[in-house]
Design an enzyme around this catalytic site. Structure first.
Site, mmCIF file in Angstrom:
data_model
loop_
_atom_site.group_PDB
_atom_site.id
_atom_site.type_symbol
_atom_site.label_atom_id
_atom_site.label_comp_id
_atom_site.label_asym_id
_atom_site.label_seq_id
_atom_site.Cartn_x
_atom_site.Cartn_y
_atom_site.Cartn_z
ATOM 1 N N ASP A 259 -5.479 2.732 -3.881
ATOM 2 C CA ASP A 259 -6.785 2.662 -3.221
ATOM 3 C C ASP A 259 -7.057 3.858 -2.311
ATOM 4 O O ASP A 259 -8.201 4.138 -1.988
ATOM 5 C CB ASP A 259 -6.989 1.321 -2.484
ATOM 6 C CG ASP A 259 -5.907 1.021 -1.473
ATOM 7 O OD1 ASP A 259 -4.948 1.817 -1.359
ATOM 8 O OD2 ASP A 259 -6.018 -0.020 -0.793
ATOM 9 N N ARG A 260 -6.007 4.557 -1.894
ATOM 10 C CA ARG A 260 -6.228 5.722 -1.033
ATOM 11 C C ARG A 260 -6.275 7.012 -1.843
ATOM 12 O O ARG A 260 -5.757 7.059 -2.958
ATOM 13 C CB ARG A 260 -5.091 5.855 -0.020
ATOM 14 C CG ARG A 260 -5.047 4.732 0.963
ATOM 15 C CD ARG A 260 -3.995 4.998 2.014
ATOM 16 N NE ARG A 260 -4.044 3.937 3.018
ATOM 17 C CZ ARG A 260 -3.577 4.054 4.248
ATOM 18 N NH1 ARG A 260 -3.018 5.179 4.629
ATOM 19 N NH2 ARG A 260 -3.666 3.054 5.100
ATOM 20 N N GLU B 62 -11.000 6.930 7.853
ATOM 21 C CA GLU B 62 -10.248 8.157 8.118
ATOM 22 C C GLU B 62 -8.866 8.133 7.496
ATOM 23 O O GLU B 62 -8.235 9.155 7.338
ATOM 24 C CB GLU B 62 -10.158 8.410 9.632
ATOM 25 C CG GLU B 62 -9.604 7.265 10.480
ATOM 26 C CD GLU B 62 -8.158 6.934 10.239
ATOM 27 O OE1 GLU B 62 -7.361 7.888 10.118
ATOM 28 O OE2 GLU B 62 -7.829 5.726 10.172
ATOM 29 N N LYS C 26 -1.751 -9.857 -0.612
ATOM 30 C CA LYS C 26 -3.092 -9.936 -0.048
ATOM 31 C C LYS C 26 -3.945 -10.803 -0.962
ATOM 32 O O LYS C 26 -3.795 -10.776 -2.180
ATOM 33 C CB LYS C 26 -3.608 -8.506 0.012
ATOM 34 C CG LYS C 26 -5.074 -8.333 0.162
ATOM 35 C CD LYS C 26 -5.389 -6.887 0.484
ATOM 36 C CE LYS C 26 -5.713 -6.096 -0.768
ATOM 37 N NZ LYS C 26 -6.381 -4.824 -0.464
ATOM 38 N N LYS D 233 -11.391 0.104 -1.536
ATOM 39 C CA LYS D 233 -11.426 1.555 -1.636
ATOM 40 C C LYS D 233 -10.751 1.949 -2.941
ATOM 41 O O LYS D 233 -9.990 1.169 -3.507
ATOM 42 C CB LYS D 233 -10.765 2.192 -0.424
ATOM 43 C CG LYS D 233 -9.348 1.743 -0.160
ATOM 44 C CD LYS D 233 -8.957 2.130 1.254
ATOM 45 C CE LYS D 233 -7.556 1.656 1.563
ATOM 46 N NZ LYS D 233 -7.479 1.006 2.880
ATOM 47 N N SER E 89 0.801 -1.217 0.000
ATOM 48 C CA SER E 89 0.000 0.000 0.000
ATOM 49 C C SER E 89 0.839 1.274 0.000
ATOM 50 O O SER E 89 1.605 1.508 -0.912
ATOM 51 C CB SER E 89 -0.958 -0.049 1.187
ATOM 52 O OG SER E 89 -1.878 1.008 1.104
ATOM 53 N N HIS E 90 0.729 2.059 1.055
ATOM 54 C CA HIS E 90 1.376 3.371 1.145
ATOM 55 C C HIS E 90 2.766 3.279 1.773
ATOM 56 O O HIS E 90 3.417 4.292 1.959
ATOM 57 C CB HIS E 90 0.493 4.280 1.977
ATOM 58 C CG HIS E 90 0.115 3.617 3.274
ATOM 59 N ND1 HIS E 90 -0.771 2.553 3.308
ATOM 60 C CD2 HIS E 90 0.533 3.796 4.528
ATOM 61 C CE1 HIS E 90 -0.884 2.125 4.560
ATOM 62 N NE2 HIS E 90 -0.101 2.856 5.316
ATOM 63 N N ASP F 272 -0.739 1.604 -4.156
ATOM 64 C CA ASP F 272 -1.568 0.682 -4.932
ATOM 65 C C ASP F 272 -2.876 1.308 -5.402
ATOM 66 O O ASP F 272 -3.747 0.606 -5.922
ATOM 67 C CB ASP F 272 -1.849 -0.591 -4.122
ATOM 68 C CG ASP F 272 -2.596 -0.309 -2.830
ATOM 69 O OD1 ASP F 272 -2.395 0.787 -2.260
ATOM 70 O OD2 ASP F 272 -3.376 -1.160 -2.387
ATOM 71 N N THR G 106 -11.705 -1.269 11.722
ATOM 72 C CA THR G 106 -10.763 -0.767 10.733
ATOM 73 C C THR G 106 -10.397 -1.854 9.723
ATOM 74 O O THR G 106 -10.159 -2.996 10.100
ATOM 75 C CB THR G 106 -9.498 -0.279 11.462
ATOM 76 O OG1 THR G 106 -9.882 0.798 12.310
ATOM 77 C CG2 THR G 106 -8.443 0.197 10.494
ATOM 78 N N ASP H 194 -2.202 6.586 -3.385
ATOM 79 C CA ASP H 194 -1.089 5.890 -2.735
ATOM 80 C C ASP H 194 -0.456 4.819 -3.623
ATOM 81 O O ASP H 194 -0.776 4.708 -4.812
ATOM 82 C CB ASP H 194 -1.543 5.278 -1.407
ATOM 83 C CG ASP H 194 -2.415 4.058 -1.605
ATOM 84 O OD1 ASP H 194 -3.107 3.990 -2.632
ATOM 85 O OD2 ASP H 194 -2.396 3.161 -0.733
HETATM 86 C C1 G1P Z 1 -4.300 1.205 8.067
HETATM 87 C C2 G1P Z 1 -5.478 2.131 8.194
HETATM 88 C C3 G1P Z 1 -6.753 1.404 7.841
HETATM 89 C C4 G1P Z 1 -6.615 0.782 6.457
HETATM 90 C C5 G1P Z 1 -5.356 -0.062 6.369
HETATM 91 C C6 G1P Z 1 -5.114 -0.564 4.957
HETATM 92 O O1 G1P Z 1 -4.437 0.129 8.955
HETATM 93 O O2 G1P Z 1 -5.580 2.671 9.486
HETATM 94 O O3 G1P Z 1 -7.826 2.290 7.888
HETATM 95 O O4 G1P Z 1 -7.721 -0.020 6.164
HETATM 96 O O5 G1P Z 1 -4.232 0.712 6.758
HETATM 97 O O6 G1P Z 1 -4.960 0.467 4.049
HETATM 98 P P1 G1P Z 1 -3.736 0.069 10.393
HETATM 99 O O7 G1P Z 1 -2.268 0.273 10.170
HETATM 100 O O8 G1P Z 1 -4.302 1.225 11.177
HETATM 101 O O9 G1P Z 1 -4.119 -1.257 10.944
HETATM 102 ZN ZN ZN Z 2 -3.278 1.337 -0.436
#
Ligand code: G1P
Ligand code: ZN
Length: 542
Positions: free
Chosen positions: A281-282, A364, A126, A376, A113-114, A279, A344, A277
């Site tokens: 999705d954000r 959030e 995943k 997302k 992801s990010h 991948d 979450t 981000d």
């Molecule tokens: C974090 C974000 C959550 C999101 C996840 C995947 O997870 O807080 O909202 O779904 O990344 O992108 P966390 O590190 O808080 O478990």
């Molecule tokens: Zn992502």
């Protein structure tokens, strides 16, 4: 048939977190590490025999190599067909779409992801199920169980597939289709949004900047915003995916997308700014002179979605993750539709979307999406915002001012304490848990605690339960703090403190966020005794 059965042993710590298995890249590259996990995925879903999958990732270091391994393992496990993005690229929402559109049994998405990419950074894998969404907890639990008892995996001794050229290939008995990563996703966006209106918007001089952060959305944003919608060349910046995201941190928030933020806060800011981000999705949404929090963005999109063709019939409900602000609940109340509060992680929205209970969901952490896929979707959020701005003929700041006047404003911020020693973070959470019953009635920094609990979720669709999903402390004036440990970190523990306070529409709605939250922040620090971490400030404030 050159299937090889390789003896292996369980490897510690292959527990899928908030979104799949995420580890340091070098860990993923250790002998059998990736292979064990992939075999465990196949075993957990009852084998890959005769099944079809979508495979792709965000282009980070090790992406293509890992895909080659996955293809050879899928073939050896008897899969019939795999659809792969050209050059191994697929954004997470585009992968979700391909799974749904082609009716595959699932998909393997390679991304952290990010998180930064590179040999010394992070990697992830995943599994998504046939609805296109992240595997739910009952499936990830089976994967974990398999990783702990695995003794062998299957892999073909075959040449690599040419992922650079579109076409159909045979890998042993399995068909590999290399597809353009953008085409089908773009077609979906054209169905949901009024592309003619958006073309007219750009033709009329509307200007935006989209920061792809050297990650996977570059090709998508360039094709859609510049080529299809006619935004000028240069609208998309950092648009070529790179293995290490230009040595950056592909996290679309004011901290990591600072260059874009600075531009948007300057005199010469374009009308609209956005980022996505690693991948895809954000999303981050920013107007000229105004940053829109993801919680507010969710609320605004829910309130205005009917202005886009794909949602013209209205929306069925809005779902948000528990730490997300209450702003979207206020919209749902006014629209007379259902609102949901989930743990979450996007996987908890899947059932609500499948059952038609929620149409729009958000977190959030810069995640917003709808029932068009089961992930997302960063670019989707950008296009819906553009569609809203085009119809309402208003600037971002005016849309926000109008929204807050109607609903009031939920000031919101998240403070992250990163890479804490796990025992210290566990202590903080444990002590909070022990205090829960004593907290109501206590006064901290002038704020009176009304309710304190640990969040549990009962899925209204399948009745499954999830416990230990974060500690919530609610104050009498409507403020709230939430504490939870991250499930996506790769180093030590990350403690997240989510702060929120409400101002009704007749109050000053343009206060500085941290200042507006100062009381609840002080109360939260006092209650949690965070000073014991030895940190005098959070590492990241968003
Ligand atoms: C974090 C974000 C959550 C999101 C996840 C995947 O997870 O807080 O909202 O779904 O990344 O992108 P966390 O590190 O808080 O478990
Ligand atoms: Zn992502």
């Amino acid at each position: 048939m050159s299937v090889q059965v390789i003896k292996t042993q369980p490897i510690e710590g292959q527990k899928p977190g908030t979104s799949g298995l995420r580890k340091k890249t070098r860990v993923f590259m250790e002998p059998n590490y990736l292979e064990n996990f992939v075999q465990s995925i196949f075993d957990a879903i009852g084998g890959a025999e005769g099944k079809s999958f979508v495979v792709g990732g965000d282009g980070r270091f090790f992406n293509v190599q890992a895909i080659q391994t996955i293809l050879k393992m899928a073939a050896a496990n008897g899969a019939s067909r795999v659809i792969v993005g050209q050059d191994g690229l697929l954004s997470t929402p585009a992968a979700s779409n391909l799974i749904r559109q082609n009716g595959t049994d699932g998909g393997l998405i390679l991304s952290a992801s990010h998180n930064p990419g590179g040999i010394d950074a992070d990697f992830g894998l995943k599994y998504n199920i046939s609805n296109g969404g992240p595997a739910p907890e009952n499936v990830t639990a089976k994967m974990l169980a398999r990783t702990q008892e695995i003794t062998e995996y299957k892999i073909c001794d075959a040449a690599d597939v040419d992922l650079g050229t579109l076409g159909t290939y045979a890998l042993e008995g399995m068909v590999v289709e290399v597809v353009d990563p953008v085409t089908d996703y773009q077609a979906l966006m054209e169905k949901l949004f009024d592309f003619d209106k958006l073309r007219a918007l750009f033709a009329g001089g509307f200007r935006m900047r989209f920061d792809a952060m050297h990650a996977v959305t570059g090709p998508y944003a360039t094709a859609i915003l510049e080529t299809a919608l006619g935004a000028p060349a240069g609208t998309v910046i950092n648009g070529v995916p790179s293995e290490d995201f230009g040595k950056g941190h592909p996290d679309p928030n004011p901290v990591w997308a600072k260059t874009l933020m600075d531009e948007m806060m300057s005199e010469s800011a374009p009308d609209f700014g956005a980022a996505s981000d690693g991948d895809g999705d954000r999303n981050m949404i920013v107007g000229k002179g105004i940053y829109v929090t993801p919680s507010d963005s969710l609320a605004v999109l829910a309130a205005n979605a009917h202005l886009a063709p794909g949602y013209a019939q209205g929306i069925a409900g809005v779902a948000r993750s528990m730490p997300t602000s209450a702003a979207s609940d206020r919209v749902a109340d006014k629209l007379g539709i259902a609102s949901f509060e989930t743990p979450t992680g996007w996987k908890f929205f899947g059932n609500l979307l499948d059952a038609g209970k929620a149409t729009i969901c958000g977190e959030e952490s810069a995640g917003t999406g709808s029932d068009h896929v089961r992930e997302k979707d960063g670019l989707w959020a950008v296009l819906l915002w553009l569609n809203v701005l085009a119809v309402r003929e208003m600037s971002v700041i005016d849309v926000m001012a109008d929204h807050w006047q109607v609903y009031g404003r939920d000031y919101y911020s998240r403070h992250d304490y990163e890479a804490l020693p796990s025992d210290v973070a566990d202590d903080v959470m444990g002590d909070l848990r022990d205090q829960l019953s004593a907290l109501p009635g206590q006064v901290h920094d002038d704020l009176v605690v009304s309710v304190a609990d640990e969040f549990s979720y009962l899925d209204p669709v399948d009745g499954s339960e999830s416990h230990g999903q974060g500690i919530r402390i609610q104050f009498e004036d409507g403020a709230r703090v939430v504490f939870r440990l991250s499930g996506t970190g790769t180093e030590g523990a990350t403690l997240r403190m989510y702060l929120q306070s409400y101002a009704s529409g007749d109050q000053d709605l343009f206060r500085d966020t941290q200042e507006a939250l100062s009381k609840v922040t002080a109360a939260a620090l006092e209650i949690s005794g965070l000073a014991r971490t030895g940190r005098d400030a959070p590492d990241v404030v968003t």
